[in-house]
Motif scaffolding. Sequence first.
Motif, PDB file in Angstrom:
ATOM      1  N   LEU A 166     -27.014   3.628 -40.336  1.00 41.03           N
ATOM      2  CA  LEU A 166     -28.205   4.373 -39.766  1.00 41.03           C
ATOM      3  C   LEU A 166     -28.992   3.500 -38.783  1.00 41.03           C
ATOM      4  CD1 LEU A 166     -29.422   6.453 -43.042  1.00 41.03           C
ATOM      5  CD2 LEU A 166     -27.821   7.057 -41.023  1.00 41.03           C
ATOM      6  N   ASP A 167     -29.160   2.317 -38.903  1.00 38.06           N
ATOM      7  CA  ASP A 167     -29.721   1.551 -37.927  1.00 38.06           C
ATOM      8  C   ASP A 167     -28.787   1.554 -36.683  1.00 38.06           C
ATOM      9  OD1 ASP A 167     -32.023   1.146 -39.314  1.00 38.06           O
ATOM     10  OD2 ASP A 167     -31.529  -0.998 -39.874  1.00 38.06           O
ATOM     11  N   ARG A 168     -27.500   1.256 -37.200  1.00 40.54           N
ATOM     12  CA  ARG A 168     -26.485   1.196 -35.833  1.00 40.54           C
ATOM     13  C   ARG A 168     -26.615   2.429 -35.037  1.00 40.54           C
ATOM     14  NH1 ARG A 168     -25.015  -2.678 -33.635  1.00 40.54           N
ATOM     15  NH2 ARG A 168     -22.861  -1.922 -32.979  1.00 40.54           N
ATOM     16  N   TRP A 169     -26.468   3.826 -35.897  1.00 47.09           N
ATOM     17  CA  TRP A 169     -26.513   5.117 -35.266  1.00 47.09           C
ATOM     18  C   TRP A 169     -27.811   5.280 -34.304  1.00 47.09           C
ATOM     19  CZ3 TRP A 169     -28.815   9.811 -37.591  1.00 47.09           C
ATOM     20  CH2 TRP A 169     -28.596  10.817 -36.915  1.00 47.09           C
ATOM     21  N   THR A 170     -28.902   4.900 -34.486  1.00 45.30           N
ATOM     22  CA  THR A 170     -30.036   5.110 -34.043  1.00 45.30           C
ATOM     23  C   THR A 170     -30.284   4.290 -32.507  1.00 45.30           C
ATOM     24  OG1 THR A 170     -31.402   3.827 -35.362  1.00 45.30           O
ATOM     25  CG2 THR A 170     -31.195   6.225 -35.697  1.00 45.30           C
ATOM     26  N   LEU A 171     -29.102   3.380 -32.621  1.00 47.85           N
ATOM     27  CA  LEU A 171     -29.109   2.480 -31.311  1.00 47.85           C
ATOM     28  C   LEU A 171     -28.794   3.517 -29.757  1.00 47.85           C
ATOM     29  CD1 LEU A 171     -26.977  -0.456 -32.091  1.00 47.85           C
ATOM     30  CD2 LEU A 171     -29.605  -0.275 -31.857  1.00 47.85           C
ATOM     31  N   LYS A 172     -29.367   3.418 -28.680  1.00 47.11           N
ATOM     32  CA  LYS A 172     -29.420   4.077 -27.514  1.00 47.11           C
ATOM     33  C   LYS A 172     -27.959   4.537 -27.143  1.00 47.11           C
ATOM     34  CE  LYS A 172     -31.243   4.956 -23.089  1.00 47.11           C
ATOM     35  NZ  LYS A 172     -31.434   6.257 -23.265  1.00 47.11           N
ATOM     36  N   GLN A 173     -27.193   3.317 -27.359  1.00 49.00           N
ATOM     37  CA  GLN A 173     -25.642   3.657 -27.094  1.00 49.00           C
ATOM     38  C   GLN A 173     -24.904   5.061 -27.908  1.00 49.00           C
ATOM     39  OE1 GLN A 173     -24.949  -0.296 -28.598  1.00 49.00           O
ATOM     40  NE2 GLN A 173     -22.941   0.385 -29.182  1.00 49.00           N
ATOM     41  N   TYR A 174     -25.495   5.302 -29.016  1.00 47.20           N
ATOM     42  CA  TYR A 174     -24.987   6.336 -29.779  1.00 47.20           C
ATOM     43  C   TYR A 174     -25.979   7.647 -29.737  1.00 47.20           C
ATOM     44  CZ  TYR A 174     -22.552   2.254 -31.500  1.00 47.20           C
ATOM     45  OH  TYR A 174     -21.754   1.558 -31.735  1.00 47.20           O
ATOM     46  N   ASP A 175     -26.757   7.788 -28.539  1.00 50.73           N
ATOM     47  CA  ASP A 175     -27.627   9.056 -28.301  1.00 50.73           C
ATOM     48  C   ASP A 175     -26.541  10.282 -28.346  1.00 50.73           C
ATOM     49  OD1 ASP A 175     -29.929   7.492 -28.563  1.00 50.73           O
ATOM     50  OD2 ASP A 175     -30.365   7.678 -26.151  1.00 50.73           O
ATOM     51  N   ASP A 176     -25.612  10.169 -27.803  1.00 44.29           N
ATOM     52  CA  ASP A 176     -24.677  11.724 -27.536  1.00 44.29           C
ATOM     53  C   ASP A 176     -24.396  11.893 -28.906  1.00 44.29           C
ATOM     54  OD1 ASP A 176     -25.207  11.405 -24.922  1.00 44.29           O
ATOM     55  OD2 ASP A 176     -22.935  10.883 -24.458  1.00 44.29           O
ATOM     56  N   TYR A 177     -24.348  11.096 -29.971  1.00 40.61           N
ATOM     57  CA  TYR A 177     -24.015  11.427 -31.394  1.00 40.61           C
ATOM     58  C   TYR A 177     -25.174  12.005 -32.228  1.00 40.61           C
ATOM     59  CZ  TYR A 177     -19.664   9.336 -30.425  1.00 40.61           C
ATOM     60  OH  TYR A 177     -18.198   9.173 -29.920  1.00 40.61           O
ATOM     61  N   ASN A 178     -25.560  13.267 -31.635  1.00 34.89           N
ATOM     62  CA  ASN A 178     -26.835  13.842 -31.863  1.00 34.89           C
ATOM     63  C   ASN A 178     -27.118  14.540 -33.384  1.00 34.89           C
ATOM     64  OD1 ASN A 178     -25.423  15.921 -31.257  1.00 34.89           O
ATOM     65  ND2 ASN A 178     -27.199  16.983 -30.133  1.00 34.89           N
ATOM     66  N   VAL A 179     -25.729  14.502 -34.049  1.00 29.55           N
ATOM     67  CA  VAL A 179     -25.720  15.163 -35.098  1.00 29.55           C
ATOM     68  C   VAL A 179     -25.340  14.111 -36.383  1.00 29.55           C
ATOM     69  CG1 VAL A 179     -24.576  17.037 -36.919  1.00 29.55           C
ATOM     70  CG2 VAL A 179     -25.116  17.479 -34.477  1.00 29.55           C
ATOM     71  N   GLY A 180     -26.275  13.959 -37.377  1.00 27.96           N
ATOM     72  CA  GLY A 180     -26.211  13.071 -38.487  1.00 27.96           C
ATOM     73  C   GLY A 180     -25.631  13.840 -39.796  1.00 27.96           C
ATOM     74  N   PHE A 181     -24.340  13.475 -40.261  1.00 28.25           N
ATOM     75  CA  PHE A 181     -23.877  14.252 -41.489  1.00 28.25           C
ATOM     76  C   PHE A 181     -23.689  13.179 -42.427  1.00 28.25           C
ATOM     77  CE2 PHE A 181     -19.564  16.368 -42.519  1.00 28.25           C
ATOM     78  CZ  PHE A 181     -19.763  16.594 -43.646  1.00 28.25           C
ATOM     79  N   PHE A 182     -24.514  13.630 -43.894  1.00 27.74           N
ATOM     80  CA  PHE A 182     -24.561  12.640 -44.687  1.00 27.74           C
ATOM     81  C   PHE A 182     -23.354  13.428 -45.715  1.00 27.74           C
ATOM     82  CE2 PHE A 182     -28.114  11.963 -42.435  1.00 27.74           C
ATOM     83  CZ  PHE A 182     -28.612  10.714 -42.683  1.00 27.74           C
ATOM     84  N   ALA A 183     -22.344  12.747 -45.939  1.00 26.19           N
ATOM     85  CA  ALA A 183     -21.386  13.556 -46.686  1.00 26.19           C
ATOM     86  C   ALA A 183     -21.282  12.515 -48.113  1.00 26.19           C
ATOM     87  CB  ALA A 183     -19.846  13.731 -45.989  1.00 26.19           C
ATOM     88  N   VAL A 184     -21.929  13.082 -49.148  1.00 27.17           N
ATOM     89  CA  VAL A 184     -22.189  11.978 -50.193  1.00 27.17           C
ATOM     90  C   VAL A 184     -22.580  12.990 -51.499  1.00 27.17           C
ATOM     91  CG1 VAL A 184     -22.818  10.064 -48.852  1.00 27.17           C
ATOM     92  CG2 VAL A 184     -24.730  11.576 -49.837  1.00 27.17           C
ATOM     93  N   HIS A 185     -22.404  12.532 -52.631  1.00 28.07           N
ATOM     94  CA  HIS A 185     -22.620  13.265 -53.671  1.00 28.07           C
ATOM     95  C   HIS A 185     -24.343  13.319 -53.482  1.00 28.07           C
ATOM     96  CE1 HIS A 185     -19.278  13.283 -56.197  1.00 28.07           C
ATOM     97  NE2 HIS A 185     -18.819  11.966 -56.238  1.00 28.07           N
ATOM     98  N   GLY A 186     -24.745  14.333 -54.366  1.00 27.96           N
ATOM     99  CA  GLY A 186     -26.194  14.552 -54.345  1.00 27.96           C
ATOM    100  C   GLY A 186     -26.892  15.331 -55.441  1.00 27.96           C
ATOM    101  N   GLU A 187     -28.264  15.288 -55.462  1.00 30.01           N
ATOM    102  CA  GLU A 187     -28.831  15.822 -56.515  1.00 30.01           C
ATOM    103  C   GLU A 187     -30.196  16.340 -55.865  1.00 30.01           C
ATOM    104  OE1 GLU A 187     -30.448  12.451 -59.543  1.00 30.01           O
ATOM    105  OE2 GLU A 187     -28.449  13.279 -60.005  1.00 30.01           O
ATOM    106  N   PRO A 188     -31.075  17.036 -56.466  1.00 31.97           N
ATOM    107  CA  PRO A 188     -32.541  17.236 -55.733  1.00 31.97           C
ATOM    108  C   PRO A 188     -33.107  15.807 -55.130  1.00 31.97           C
ATOM    109  CG  PRO A 188     -32.034  18.810 -57.383  1.00 31.97           C
ATOM    110  CD  PRO A 188     -30.993  17.713 -57.605  1.00 31.97           C
ATOM    111  N   GLN A 189     -33.081  15.984 -53.858  1.00 31.68           N
ATOM    112  CA  GLN A 189     -34.050  14.872 -53.227  1.00 31.68           C
ATOM    113  C   GLN A 189     -33.482  13.434 -53.363  1.00 31.68           C
ATOM    114  OE1 GLN A 189     -38.212  15.382 -54.198  1.00 31.68           O
ATOM    115  NE2 GLN A 189     -37.909  17.223 -54.845  1.00 31.68           N
ATOM    116  N   ARG A 190     -32.025  13.373 -53.458  1.00 32.23           N
ATOM    117  CA  ARG A 190     -31.617  12.328 -53.925  1.00 32.23           C
ATOM    118  C   ARG A 190     -30.030  12.167 -53.539  1.00 32.23           C
ATOM    119  NH1 ARG A 190     -32.001  10.125 -59.466  1.00 32.23           N
ATOM    120  NH2 ARG A 190     -34.179   9.618 -58.843  1.00 32.23           N
ATOM    121  N   LEU A 191     -29.726  11.127 -52.714  1.00 30.05           N
ATOM    122  CA  LEU A 191     -28.287  10.936 -52.234  1.00 30.05           C
ATOM    123  C   LEU A 191     -27.559  10.113 -53.391  1.00 30.05           C
ATOM    124  CD1 LEU A 191     -28.937  10.324 -48.425  1.00 30.05           C
ATOM    125  CD2 LEU A 191     -28.253  12.390 -49.571  1.00 30.05           C
ATOM    126  N   LEU A 192     -26.314  10.328 -53.713  1.00 34.97           N
ATOM    127  CA  LEU A 192     -25.716   9.418 -54.664  1.00 34.97           C
ATOM    128  C   LEU A 192     -24.601   9.019 -53.920  1.00 34.97           C
ATOM    129  CD1 LEU A 192     -25.878  11.711 -57.833  1.00 34.97           C
ATOM    130  CD2 LEU A 192     -27.176   9.986 -57.186  1.00 34.97           C
TER     131      LEU A 192
END
Length: 193
Positions: free
Chosen positions: A53-79
């Motif tokens: 996530l730190d790398r994604w937010t660097l200026k060189q990745y500004d064109d990648y404006n959609v963040g997709f979190f493809a992970v297991h989950g439960e209410p308010q928590r990523l697994l």
Amino acid sequence: MSRGGVFCVEGQWARDMTSRGSVLPTLELLERIQSIRYIHKDVATAQELEYYLDRWTLKQYDDYNVGFFAVHGEPQRLLLTEFNHHDNTIELDEVGEILAGKCPGRRLFFGSCAVLKAPDRMLRDFLDRTGAALICGYTKAVDWVEAAAFETVLLDRLVNGKRVDSAESTMRSARFAPFADHLGFRVVYRNGR
């Protein structure tokens, strides 16, 4: 080719290391039809997630404006794996802290079971903290194949929609609304809509 893109972090879906379940085919399909560009990174720990996530937010990745979190989950928590252990789980508000002030105008999609089953206030605070234009995802447990079909259309609209609400207006259209409701799809906007 679209000028925007998707930055995807994908957790480990199965305990069996021979399992090939992945969102990559969805991303590859959209790229092959020249709808999106993407960056895909596997994560299994909160530290790996934070690093990417730190790398994604660097200026060189500004064109990648959609963040997709493809992970297991439960209410308010990523697994990040099937093992519910402190090293591979992270609270949604912790993700907000990592991304604090780093996502102006970005669109964040949590392709995770039930992660967006959260109070409106918490999601609005997340948006205020990160600067993201919107947060969307599921409030229910979802079926893998159904979610993949839904996400194929959703990701295209999140990347290529001219307006910030393009994805929601498509997913709430007569064609997709029953499907969106079935999956518990939810969108919250930074502007309060």
